[in-house]
Motif scaffolding. Structure first.
Motif, short mmCIF file in Angstrom:
data_model
loop_
_atom_site.label_atom_id
_atom_site.label_comp_id
_atom_site.label_asym_id
_atom_site.label_seq_id
_atom_site.Cartn_x
_atom_site.Cartn_y
_atom_site.Cartn_z
N MET A 1 -3.41 -16.43 -10.88
CA MET A 1 -3.00 -15.10 -10.47
C MET A 1 -4.11 -14.11 -10.81
N ALA A 2 -4.36 -13.18 -9.90
CA ALA A 2 -5.40 -12.16 -10.11
C ALA A 2 -4.97 -11.20 -11.20
N PRO A 3 -5.95 -10.67 -11.94
CA PRO A 3 -5.60 -9.69 -12.97
C PRO A 3 -5.01 -8.44 -12.34
N ILE A 4 -4.20 -7.76 -13.10
CA ILE A 4 -3.59 -6.52 -12.62
C ILE A 4 -4.44 -5.35 -13.12
N TRP A 5 -4.98 -4.63 -12.18
CA TRP A 5 -5.82 -3.49 -12.50
C TRP A 5 -5.23 -2.24 -11.89
N SER A 6 -5.61 -1.12 -12.44
CA SER A 6 -5.28 0.14 -11.78
C SER A 6 -6.19 0.26 -10.56
N LEU A 7 -5.88 1.16 -9.68
CA LEU A 7 -6.72 1.34 -8.50
C LEU A 7 -8.11 1.82 -8.92
N ARG A 8 -8.19 2.67 -9.92
CA ARG A 8 -9.51 3.12 -10.39
C ARG A 8 -10.33 1.94 -10.91
N GLU A 9 -9.70 1.03 -11.64
CA GLU A 9 -10.41 -0.15 -12.15
C GLU A 9 -10.84 -1.05 -10.99
N PHE A 10 -9.99 -1.19 -10.01
CA PHE A 10 -10.34 -1.98 -8.83
C PHE A 10 -11.55 -1.37 -8.12
N LEU A 11 -11.60 -0.04 -8.02
CA LEU A 11 -12.71 0.61 -7.33
C LEU A 11 -14.04 0.35 -8.03
N VAL A 12 -14.03 0.23 -9.36
CA VAL A 12 -15.26 -0.11 -10.09
C VAL A 12 -15.71 -1.52 -9.68
N ARG A 13 -14.76 -2.46 -9.68
CA ARG A 13 -15.06 -3.84 -9.27
C ARG A 13 -15.54 -3.88 -7.82
N LYS A 14 -14.89 -3.10 -6.95
CA LYS A 14 -15.27 -3.06 -5.54
C LYS A 14 -16.68 -2.50 -5.38
N ARG A 15 -17.02 -1.46 -6.12
CA ARG A 15 -18.35 -0.87 -6.05
C ARG A 15 -19.40 -1.92 -6.40
N GLN A 16 -19.15 -2.71 -7.43
CA GLN A 16 -20.09 -3.77 -7.84
C GLN A 16 -20.21 -4.84 -6.75
N ALA A 17 -19.08 -5.25 -6.18
CA ALA A 17 -19.10 -6.26 -5.12
C ALA A 17 -19.84 -5.74 -3.89
N LEU A 18 -19.59 -4.50 -3.51
CA LEU A 18 -20.27 -3.92 -2.35
C LEU A 18 -21.78 -3.84 -2.57
N ALA A 19 -22.18 -3.44 -3.77
CA ALA A 19 -23.62 -3.35 -4.07
C ALA A 19 -24.27 -4.72 -3.98
N ALA A 20 -23.62 -5.74 -4.53
CA ALA A 20 -24.18 -7.09 -4.47
C ALA A 20 -24.25 -7.59 -3.02
N PHE A 21 -23.22 -7.33 -2.24
CA PHE A 21 -23.20 -7.77 -0.84
C PHE A 21 -24.27 -7.04 -0.04
N ARG A 22 -24.43 -5.74 -0.26
CA ARG A 22 -25.48 -4.99 0.44
C ARG A 22 -26.85 -5.55 0.11
N ASP A 23 -27.06 -5.90 -1.16
CA ASP A 23 -28.35 -6.49 -1.56
C ASP A 23 -28.61 -7.78 -0.80
N ARG A 24 -27.58 -8.65 -0.69
CA ARG A 24 -27.74 -9.90 0.07
C ARG A 24 -28.03 -9.61 1.54
N LEU A 25 -27.35 -8.61 2.10
CA LEU A 25 -27.58 -8.27 3.50
C LEU A 25 -29.00 -7.77 3.73
N ARG A 26 -29.55 -7.02 2.77
CA ARG A 26 -30.91 -6.50 2.91
C ARG A 26 -31.96 -7.60 2.74
N ASP A 27 -31.68 -8.58 1.89
CA ASP A 27 -32.66 -9.60 1.53
C ASP A 27 -32.68 -10.79 2.47
#
Length: 178
Positions: free
Chosen positions: A1-27
């Motif tokens: 089961m996925a951890p339960i986060w607040s939406l603000r906590e999820f947005l931090v995780r999402k920001r990290q995932a988006l940054a990593a994905f953008r880096d892969r797309l650029r490279d």
């Protein structure tokens, strides 16, 4: 089961995932991702299980159209896709901007006049009309930040743009061999 986060906590995780994905797309030499949905109509019921990757969404019509109302109809699924994409686009933008959102809700509505789709009248549109969306939010965000977010999501939301901008569609009919 996925951890339960607040939406603000999820947005931090999402920001990290988006940054990593953008880096892969650029490279990398990345090509567009092929998307697909398929339906095999159930004999005897007309139910339409929509297969998307490893997921199935059951689509049906109401009794007036000969269905059993066991799932949303296709125009409703269009609105659902728009609502989901608007919400996801808003979350991606909020994550990038480190916006403090505690609650986000999206509602998309429209209307359909079945006289057009069932060829009863040529004077009414076939496609859904009067499409509207409402984003409801709670958080430490200014009205100006939300207006800027809305402006960007209307520029970046793929499903919203697919509905608003003309797209090419090539169809074909193939016989199934027994």
């Amino acid at each position: 089961m996925a951890p339960i986060w607040s939406l603000r906590e999820f947005l931090v995780r999402k920001r990290q995932a988006l940054a990593a994905f953008r880096d892969r797309l650029r490279d990398q030499q990345v090509t567009p991702v092929r998307l697909s949905a398929a339906v095999t109509v159930a004999a005897g019921t007309g139910l339409r299980p929509v297969r998307i990757r490893d997921h199935t969404v059951l689509s049906d019509s109401g009794p007036a159209l000969g269905g059993y109302d066991l799932g949303p109809n296709a125009p409703e699924l269009l609105l659902a896709a728009m609502a989901s994409c608007i919400a996801h686009s808003a979350l991606a933008i909020a994550a990038d901007r480190e916006l403090a959102i505690d609650d986000l809700q999206v509602e998309v509505s429209g209307q359909i006049d079945y006289r057009g789709a069932l060829a009863v009248s040529t004077d009414v549109p076939v496609a859904p009309t009067d499409l509207q969306y409402t984003i409801r939010y709670r958080g430490d965000i200014s009205d100006a930040e939300m207006k800027a977010l809305q402006s960007d999501l209307e520029r970046l939301c793929p499903v919203l743009l697919a509905v608003l901008q003309p797209q090419s569609l090539h169809g074909q009919v193939e016989r199934i061999e027994s």
